[in-house]
Scaffold this motif. Structure first.
Motif, PDB file in Angstrom:
ATOM      1  N   LEU A 160     -20.645  -1.345  -6.447  1.00  0.00           N
ATOM      2  CA  LEU A 160     -20.252  -0.697  -5.201  1.00  0.00           C
ATOM      3  C   LEU A 160     -20.915   0.664  -5.062  1.00  0.00           C
ATOM      4  CD1 LEU A 160     -16.396  -1.398  -4.964  1.00  0.00           C
ATOM      5  CD2 LEU A 160     -18.210  -2.427  -3.604  1.00  0.00           C
ATOM      6  N   CYS A 161     -20.924   1.404  -6.151  1.00  0.00           N
ATOM      7  CA  CYS A 161     -21.447   2.769  -6.094  1.00  0.00           C
ATOM      8  C   CYS A 161     -22.960   2.813  -5.880  1.00  0.00           C
ATOM      9  CB  CYS A 161     -21.065   3.539  -7.360  1.00  0.00           C
ATOM     10  SG  CYS A 161     -19.307   3.948  -7.446  1.00  0.00           S
ATOM     11  N   THR A 162     -23.663   1.750  -6.275  1.00  0.00           N
ATOM     12  CA  THR A 162     -25.102   1.728  -6.017  1.00  0.00           C
ATOM     13  C   THR A 162     -25.387   1.559  -4.527  1.00  0.00           C
ATOM     14  OG1 THR A 162     -25.233  -0.669  -6.367  1.00  0.00           O
ATOM     15  CG2 THR A 162     -25.602   0.744  -8.283  1.00  0.00           C
ATOM     16  N   GLU A 163     -24.442   0.940  -3.814  1.00  0.00           N
ATOM     17  CA  GLU A 163     -24.620   0.735  -2.369  1.00  0.00           C
ATOM     18  C   GLU A 163     -24.047   1.904  -1.571  1.00  0.00           C
ATOM     19  OE1 GLU A 163     -22.648  -2.971  -1.755  1.00  0.00           O
ATOM     20  OE2 GLU A 163     -24.116  -4.123  -2.922  1.00  0.00           O
ATOM     21  N   HIS A 164     -22.833   2.301  -1.881  1.00  0.00           N
ATOM     22  CA  HIS A 164     -22.162   3.410  -1.193  1.00  0.00           C
ATOM     23  C   HIS A 164     -20.931   3.768  -2.010  1.00  0.00           C
ATOM     24  CE1 HIS A 164     -20.506   5.244   2.817  1.00  0.00           C
ATOM     25  NE2 HIS A 164     -20.169   5.960   1.763  1.00  0.00           N
ATOM     26  N   VAL A 165     -20.892   4.967  -2.537  1.00  0.00           N
ATOM     27  CA  VAL A 165     -19.707   5.414  -3.260  1.00  0.00           C
ATOM     28  C   VAL A 165     -18.532   5.421  -2.286  1.00  0.00           C
ATOM     29  CG1 VAL A 165     -18.639   7.301  -4.552  1.00  0.00           C
ATOM     30  CG2 VAL A 165     -21.092   6.852  -4.789  1.00  0.00           C
ATOM     31  N   PRO A 166     -17.433   4.751  -2.597  1.00  0.00           N
ATOM     32  CA  PRO A 166     -16.310   4.711  -1.655  1.00  0.00           C
ATOM     33  C   PRO A 166     -15.846   6.115  -1.263  1.00  0.00           C
ATOM     34  CG  PRO A 166     -15.979   3.106  -3.399  1.00  0.00           C
ATOM     35  CD  PRO A 166     -17.172   3.922  -3.792  1.00  0.00           C
ATOM     36  N   ASP A 167     -15.542   6.274   0.011  1.00  0.00           N
ATOM     37  CA  ASP A 167     -15.028   7.555   0.507  1.00  0.00           C
ATOM     38  C   ASP A 167     -13.531   7.670   0.270  1.00  0.00           C
ATOM     39  OD1 ASP A 167     -17.523   8.557   1.866  1.00  0.00           O
ATOM     40  OD2 ASP A 167     -17.271   6.643   2.894  1.00  0.00           O
ATOM     41  N   ILE A 168     -12.826   6.558   0.421  1.00  0.00           N
ATOM     42  CA  ILE A 168     -11.384   6.505   0.168  1.00  0.00           C
ATOM     43  C   ILE A 168     -11.113   5.314  -0.746  1.00  0.00           C
ATOM     44  CG2 ILE A 168      -9.082   6.240   1.174  1.00  0.00           C
ATOM     45  CD1 ILE A 168     -10.208   7.351   3.797  1.00  0.00           C
ATOM     46  N   VAL A 169     -10.396   5.544  -1.831  1.00  0.00           N
ATOM     47  CA  VAL A 169     -10.025   4.479  -2.763  1.00  0.00           C
ATOM     48  C   VAL A 169      -8.503   4.403  -2.816  1.00  0.00           C
ATOM     49  CG1 VAL A 169     -10.109   3.676  -5.147  1.00  0.00           C
ATOM     50  CG2 VAL A 169     -12.116   4.767  -4.130  1.00  0.00           C
ATOM     51  N   ILE A 170      -7.947   3.291  -2.377  1.00  0.00           N
ATOM     52  CA  ILE A 170      -6.501   3.100  -2.388  1.00  0.00           C
ATOM     53  C   ILE A 170      -6.174   2.072  -3.471  1.00  0.00           C
ATOM     54  CG2 ILE A 170      -4.458   2.515  -1.030  1.00  0.00           C
ATOM     55  CD1 ILE A 170      -6.052   3.186   1.493  1.00  0.00           C
ATOM     56  N   ALA A 171      -5.698   2.567  -4.607  1.00  0.00           N
ATOM     57  CA  ALA A 171      -5.373   1.690  -5.741  1.00  0.00           C
ATOM     58  C   ALA A 171      -3.973   1.129  -5.513  1.00  0.00           C
ATOM     59  CB  ALA A 171      -5.458   2.469  -7.051  1.00  0.00           C
ATOM     60  N   ASN A 172      -3.909   0.055  -4.742  1.00  0.00           N
ATOM     61  CA  ASN A 172      -2.641  -0.461  -4.242  1.00  0.00           C
ATOM     62  C   ASN A 172      -2.107  -1.658  -5.036  1.00  0.00           C
ATOM     63  OD1 ASN A 172      -0.565  -0.951  -2.004  1.00  0.00           O
ATOM     64  ND2 ASN A 172      -1.749  -2.847  -1.934  1.00  0.00           N
ATOM     65  N   ALA A 173      -2.953  -2.314  -5.819  1.00  0.00           N
ATOM     66  CA  ALA A 173      -2.506  -3.511  -6.542  1.00  0.00           C
ATOM     67  C   ALA A 173      -1.342  -3.169  -7.470  1.00  0.00           C
ATOM     68  CB  ALA A 173      -3.661  -4.100  -7.350  1.00  0.00           C
ATOM     69  N   GLY A 174      -0.310  -4.003  -7.444  1.00  0.00           N
ATOM     70  CA  GLY A 174       0.843  -3.752  -8.296  1.00  0.00           C
ATOM     71  C   GLY A 174       1.719  -4.981  -8.423  1.00  0.00           C
ATOM     72  N   ILE A 175       2.482  -5.030  -9.494  1.00  0.00           N
ATOM     73  CA  ILE A 175       3.422  -6.126  -9.722  1.00  0.00           C
ATOM     74  C   ILE A 175       4.745  -5.559 -10.223  1.00  0.00           C
ATOM     75  CG2 ILE A 175       1.645  -7.858 -10.179  1.00  0.00           C
ATOM     76  CD1 ILE A 175       2.112  -7.461 -13.165  1.00  0.00           C
ATOM     77  N   ASN A 176       5.749  -6.412 -10.300  1.00  0.00           N
ATOM     78  CA  ASN A 176       7.066  -5.986 -10.765  1.00  0.00           C
ATOM     79  C   ASN A 176       7.630  -7.034 -11.719  1.00  0.00           C
ATOM     80  OD1 ASN A 176       9.394  -4.514 -11.081  1.00  0.00           O
ATOM     81  ND2 ASN A 176       9.967  -4.514  -8.918  1.00  0.00           N
ATOM     82  N   THR A 177       8.607  -6.641 -12.479  1.00  0.00           N
ATOM     83  CA  THR A 177       9.360  -7.568 -13.326  1.00  0.00           C
ATOM     84  C   THR A 177      10.771  -7.019 -13.455  1.00  0.00           C
ATOM     85  OG1 THR A 177       9.417  -8.735 -15.437  1.00  0.00           O
ATOM     86  CG2 THR A 177       8.722  -6.444 -15.504  1.00  0.00           C
ATOM     87  N   HIS A 178      11.709  -7.885 -13.808  1.00  0.00           N
ATOM     88  CA  HIS A 178      13.109  -7.479 -13.866  1.00  0.00           C
ATOM     89  C   HIS A 178      13.758  -8.008 -15.141  1.00  0.00           C
ATOM     90  CE1 HIS A 178      12.492  -6.616  -9.635  1.00  0.00           C
ATOM     91  NE2 HIS A 178      12.084  -7.858  -9.473  1.00  0.00           N
ATOM     92  N   PRO A 179      14.759  -7.294 -15.640  1.00  0.00           N
ATOM     93  CA  PRO A 179      15.515  -7.819 -16.778  1.00  0.00           C
ATOM     94  C   PRO A 179      16.302  -9.063 -16.382  1.00  0.00           C
ATOM     95  CG  PRO A 179      15.904  -5.459 -16.460  1.00  0.00           C
ATOM     96  CD  PRO A 179      15.217  -5.958 -15.238  1.00  0.00           C
ATOM     97  N   GLY A 180      16.515  -9.945 -17.326  1.00  0.00           N
ATOM     98  CA  GLY A 180      17.416 -11.059 -17.098  1.00  0.00           C
ATOM     99  C   GLY A 180      18.836 -10.637 -17.415  1.00  0.00           C
TER     100      GLY A 180
END
Length: 265
Positions: free
Chosen positions: A82-102
């Motif tokens: 990606l950076c060789t083409e265009h360094v991102p201007d805005i990076v939103i690190a949004n990926a996420g998961i959850n888990t819960h106790p039983g």
């Protein structure tokens, strides 16, 4: 301080991980304009393709990726490309998961490890790879998705709370470190936003927002380069108090509000 501006010679490049999730998809729609190159990452290729079609109809140039975020070699190769083409201007690190106790048990250890990898280690790994390129250019904006659960750990989601508190602290520290280099850092602390992840969470969900409302608030805050974007106000105010009150009082309040039990308990 306003957000650093990209070069007028090229479309603004906005990278969003977790783009097939509720908030990620809404953010993609919010940023989809003819002057934006969207780089959308997600695990579900079909959903990603459908999102790309909708964003292209709004005039955006769209690139897609399903690269493994937890494979360091694959992640670094993707970001370097990606950076060789265009360094991102805005990076939103949004990926996420959850888990819960039983019932009367801790969360499964393999699920905890996967959660910490995605919610905490991956955003930091992305920053490690992208910041040098942003420094060389002299501009950029990093956006980390925390949670109001980062103010005080919830018994319904202790590992999730820990990961969100960790990325909150990291983003806050990074903001001061990178400001002299022209790089903005924003920490987003949403409350409950309608999504499959939200629906799966045990306990009450007061002041739940739609993904579109959340995306609009996040986009406004990013544009202003705000240090923290937290919503909705009543829930943010209440959870903030949990962080500053004596621990015994906070734990009593959490129990009284119904966040002391898990599914099946």
């Amino acid at each position: 301080m306003t957000a650093p501006s990209p070069s007028a010679a090229a479309p603004r490049c906005v990278l969003i991980t977790g783009a097939t999730g509720a908030i990620g998809g809404a953010l993609a729609h919010a940023y989809a304009t003819s002057t934006t190159h969207l780089v959308l990452h997600g695990r579900n290729r079909q959903s990603l393709d459908e999102l790309a079609i909708a964003c292209r109809e709004k005039g955006a140039h769209v690139s897609l990726s399903t690269a493994s975020l937890t494979d360091e070699t694959e992640l670094n190769a993707w970001l370097d490309m990606l950076c060789t083409e265009h360094v991102p201007d805005i990076v939103i690190a949004n990926a996420g998961i959850n888990t819960h106790p039983g019932e009367n048990t801790l969360e499964p250890w393999d699920e905890v490890q996967a959660l910490l990898d995605i919610n905490l280690k991956v955003p930091i790994a992305m920053a490690q790879r992208l910041v040098p390129a942003m420094q060389a250019r002299g501009s950029g904006q990093l956006v980390f998705i925390s949670s109001l659960a980062g103010w005080h750990g919830l018994p319904t989601t202790p590992s999730y709370s820990a990961s969100k508190a960790g990325i909150k602290a990291y983003g806050e520290g990074l903001r001061g470190l990178l400001e002299p280099h022209g790089i903005g850092v924003t920490v987003v602390m949403p409350g409950y936003v309608t999504s499959p992840m939200c629906n799966a969470m045990p306990g009450p969900k007061p002041w739940e927002w739609s993904p579109e409302r959340a995306a609009n608030a996040i986009q406004r805050g990013i544009t202003a380069n705000r240090a923290r974007i937290s919503f909705p106000f009543p829930l943010n105010f209440g959870t903030w108090w949990l962080a500053v009150l004596p621990a015994g009082i906070s734990q009593w309040l959490v129990k009284r509000l119904g966040f002391n039990h898990t599914e099946g308990a």
